[in-house]
Scaffold this motif. Sequence first.
Motif: not given
Length: 458
Positions: A38-49
């Motif tokens: 879950l934590a890395v999911f939000f990491d990926g979302m923030d990086v790619n946004v």
Amino acid sequence: MSPSGPPPPPGTSGNAAAPAGRRHTFRSVAPVLALCWLAVFFDGMDVNVYGAVMPHLLDDPGLRLTPGTAGTIGSWTTFGMLIGALGTGTLTDWLGRRPVLVTSVLLFSAGSAVCALSGTAAPFGAGRFLAGLGLGGLMPLCLSVVLEFAPPRRAALATGLLMTSYHAGGMAATGLGLALAPTLGWRWVFWAGVLPAVIAAPLLLRLLPESPGVLLARGRTAEADAVADRYGLPRPAPADAPAHGPKGRLDAVRALFRPGVRRATPLLWLASFAGLLLVYGVSTWLPQMMRAAGYGLTSSVSFLLVINAGGIVGMLIAGRTADRYGPVKVSALWFLLTAAGALLLGARLPLALTYVVVAVTGVWLFSAQVMVYAAADRVYPAAQRATGLGWVTGIGRTGAVVGPWLGGALAASGNDRLGFTAFASAGLLGALAIGLVPLARRTGRPAATPSPAPAGAE
């Protein structure tokens, strides 16, 4: 450990097996993997946004962003990640995995809020830098936690499963960009980046167990044993505990250059540099490069969704393959295939075929970098895992700084399509660096005490 018995492989405890009745399996550590996922999911979302809304940012007259400025801001983000990654590896051995991980989540959520409120490029860039500090710390921490709790023979698979979340987050960012930015504006996409502080941080603070090794290093032996028993891990031995105090943290860094790993360490750094240049360069500039190649705006942004979907498939393939053949071999081959895919993307292909090439390139591109982390886990023992991974990801962040800057520089000079050639070159560099790690380990050992590499390390 018995003097007559073989030493345990790096990343495993030398203590007795886990107590009867609780086997060390994926099922026993599934809650830990789910929380880190879950934590890395939000990491990926923030990086790619950032890449997902890049065309809209460039079209916003209020921000007055040029491609060159946008690339510089992308590099500010990754420079913050470099600082976060280098600091986290040692801070977490001192403060503990859980509090530093929660702080990382709060930092990149706050950075996203600053971006959503920004009216000009300067505060927007400051928000991305703040987000980078949190993002840089989160990835090595989650990798360290998962590798500590995962069954040793399934470490590469656990790493691959964890990193599927990064690409799921990237797909979510692209979906938000496509759904919200055209109608409500790009700011709403960044407001969605505040969700990790509301969702992930409380769950991590309440449910994520602390590292048994860190607990043991802080003198909390009973708690360390209780956590190990609960998740089916061997109880930690003193050799598994990170060194404590300022001198211990300095010794942990020096240990990255001890005999046996001193030549492998810079190669892992170079491979991570090449891999993260690819990951962040492509994540930031793929839509704009494809737009410059003649594709429409919607198609160009959709390519980011497709390449992340390929990344999820690639993580599952790479994890299983690396557990069988070794992460070094898989990473080297994946880097070479990424270089080939990047060159193909530079050609003007029919739209349907381009989608296929983008998806297949995603299969190789992201997991090539992740298998560098899996290789590092087999190079460094448990007590140096957090520091080793922190420095591999931290030094690698220089590639993450160069990638967005390079894409912006090429776009500013009107040479967007040269980005494909530059990324292909990075793939070749990564293949060479990671491919030399086994040789570096063999030649870097003291002549008087040779020892074979752990099974599957190559």
